[in-house]
Write a protein that holds these residues in place. Sequence first.
Motif, PDB file in Angstrom:
ATOM      1  N   LEU A 162       0.831  -1.205   0.000  1.00 54.17           N
ATOM      2  CA  LEU A 162       0.000   0.000   0.000  1.00 54.17           C
ATOM      3  C   LEU A 162       0.864   1.253   0.000  1.00 54.17           C
ATOM      4  CD1 LEU A 162      -2.860  -1.059   2.370  1.00 54.17           C
ATOM      5  CD2 LEU A 162      -3.134  -0.234   0.044  1.00 54.17           C
ATOM      6  N   ARG A 163       1.886   1.262   0.853  1.00 51.51           N
ATOM      7  CA  ARG A 163       2.791   2.423   0.888  1.00 51.51           C
ATOM      8  C   ARG A 163       3.402   2.645  -0.480  1.00 51.51           C
ATOM      9  NH1 ARG A 163       4.495   0.337   5.900  1.00 51.51           N
ATOM     10  NH2 ARG A 163       3.615   1.587   7.572  1.00 51.51           N
ATOM     11  N   PHE A 164       3.770   1.545  -1.134  1.00 51.14           N
ATOM     12  CA  PHE A 164       4.385   1.657  -2.457  1.00 51.14           C
ATOM     13  C   PHE A 164       3.382   2.225  -3.451  1.00 51.14           C
ATOM     14  CE2 PHE A 164       5.766  -0.075  -6.579  1.00 51.14           C
ATOM     15  CZ  PHE A 164       7.062   0.434  -6.600  1.00 51.14           C
ATOM     16  N   SER A 165       2.163   1.750  -3.366  1.00 48.77           N
ATOM     17  CA  SER A 165       1.152   2.213  -4.316  1.00 48.77           C
ATOM     18  C   SER A 165       0.770   3.679  -4.064  1.00 48.77           C
ATOM     19  CB  SER A 165      -0.043   1.257  -4.252  1.00 48.77           C
ATOM     20  OG  SER A 165      -1.241   1.942  -4.267  1.00 48.77           O
ATOM     21  N   LEU A 166       0.922   4.140  -2.836  1.00 51.78           N
ATOM     22  CA  LEU A 166       0.546   5.527  -2.501  1.00 51.78           C
ATOM     23  C   LEU A 166       1.725   6.492  -2.550  1.00 51.78           C
ATOM     24  CD1 LEU A 166      -1.689   4.856   0.661  1.00 51.78           C
ATOM     25  CD2 LEU A 166      -2.435   5.094  -1.693  1.00 51.78           C
ATOM     26  N   ARG A 167       2.924   5.965  -2.834  1.00 51.45           N
ATOM     27  CA  ARG A 167       4.127   6.803  -2.707  1.00 51.45           C
ATOM     28  C   ARG A 167       4.062   8.012  -3.645  1.00 51.45           C
ATOM     29  NH1 ARG A 167       4.714   3.355  -6.422  1.00 51.45           N
ATOM     30  NH2 ARG A 167       6.030   3.726  -8.245  1.00 51.45           N
ATOM     31  N   ASP A 168       4.601   9.111  -3.166  1.00 46.40           N
ATOM     32  CA  ASP A 168       4.741  10.339  -3.953  1.00 46.40           C
ATOM     33  C   ASP A 168       3.434  10.871  -4.539  1.00 46.40           C
ATOM     34  OD1 ASP A 168       7.407  10.121  -3.391  1.00 46.40           O
ATOM     35  OD2 ASP A 168       7.844   9.018  -5.238  1.00 46.40           O
ATOM     36  N   GLN A 169       2.314  10.533  -3.913  1.00 49.23           N
ATOM     37  CA  GLN A 169       1.049  11.055  -4.409  1.00 49.23           C
ATOM     38  C   GLN A 169       0.224  11.558  -3.237  1.00 49.23           C
ATOM     39  OE1 GLN A 169      -0.876   8.346  -7.329  1.00 49.23           O
ATOM     40  NE2 GLN A 169       0.703   6.967  -6.616  1.00 49.23           N
ATOM     41  N   THR A 170      -0.827  12.312  -3.565  1.00 47.26           N
ATOM     42  CA  THR A 170      -1.771  12.732  -2.541  1.00 47.26           C
ATOM     43  C   THR A 170      -2.994  11.844  -2.678  1.00 47.26           C
ATOM     44  OG1 THR A 170      -0.958  14.992  -2.572  1.00 47.26           O
ATOM     45  CG2 THR A 170      -3.167  14.665  -1.715  1.00 47.26           C
ATOM     46  N   SER A 171      -3.319  11.118  -1.617  1.00 41.41           N
ATOM     47  CA  SER A 171      -4.384  10.116  -1.724  1.00 41.41           C
ATOM     48  C   SER A 171      -5.492  10.330  -0.702  1.00 41.41           C
ATOM     49  CB  SER A 171      -3.816   8.713  -1.494  1.00 41.41           C
ATOM     50  OG  SER A 171      -2.703   8.488  -2.320  1.00 41.41           O
TER      51      SER A 171
END
Length: 313
Positions: free
Chosen positions: A152-161
């Motif tokens: 999940l952290r990888f999928s959310l990295r560097d983005q605003t979610s």
Amino acid sequence: VESQKSDEEHEKHEGHNGSGVELLCVVRNLLKKIKRRVLVGDKVLVGSIDWNDRRGVIENVFERKTEVIDPPVANVDHLLVLFSLDQPKPEEFSVTRFLVEAESTRIPVTLALNKAELVDKETVSLWKSKLRSWGYEPIICSVETKTGLDSLRFSLRDQTSVIVGPSGVGKSSLINALRSEHFRFGPAEVDDWPNSISGSKWLEDQRVGEVSARSGRGKHTTRHVSLLPLSGGGYIADTPGFNQPSLLKVTKQSLALCFPEVRKILSESHPSKCAFSNCLHLGEPGCLVKPDWERYQYYFQLLDEIKIREEFQ
Ligand code: GDP
Ligand code: ZN
């Protein structure tokens, strides 16, 4: 616009995690007059910076890439739709409604299934293959046993979610599990501040920043939203988003495009359009989308709902 401060001074004011400095800002009166609201997540021009007191004035708001209404956050670039595999069990039509609502924002969507430790492997595989056929690669996780959190952290990295999903699936628990342990919660009691700071020194000292403060939904329903930095990079809204999809932004024509499996059929066909430009894929002549996909029944059901709503509008 870049600050005219020297690199050295910039460094002095860098935050603890290198992501910048936190400033307590008021909104310039002029912006209020032209009803430009400042949302959490906005990219803004900050002037009149007082580096010692860490205060500034928001002089302008840059154009938004996206705007999510619930919670009110600008420039969201990722929606995480969360369901749980048990307690409560996922229900296909409900999952579809949430996915359609999320897709209708045109913000990229990731689907995750929580509470994996409550079910057996077969149940997980069944859901995985079902969701793949719907066009999603689900992330299987458990906040309880901390599995899948790195994915999940990888999928959310560097983005605003923003996390959305029905109540009880573990959205708040997940937000807490993902937030950076080093994060110190921001101070911003913006509403207590005077409306304007006089003097326009801002041309000498301005900087582009991101708003991560507090936002209201009108005087009496003030709601706090903050963007929490994630340990893997990126930010997540500390408040879960919609947990009851209204589908108000979805029209008869746009509904089919909220289904990735339909988008795939259309993009792989030549030409990539049905014979009628207003085709609803209900068996019209020259339609490319045959009614043989698993979620067709849900599409049909939602289409009915939207038709009724549009008739009464
Ligand atoms: P929300 O309504 O979606 O924000 O859900 P909450 O975060 O409030 O969680 C609802 C309940 O599910 C709480 O009792 C949590 O402790 C529990 N919960 C959250 N994640 C898990 C999990 O991975 N496994 C299990 N068994 N329970 C969980
Ligand atoms: Zn069609």
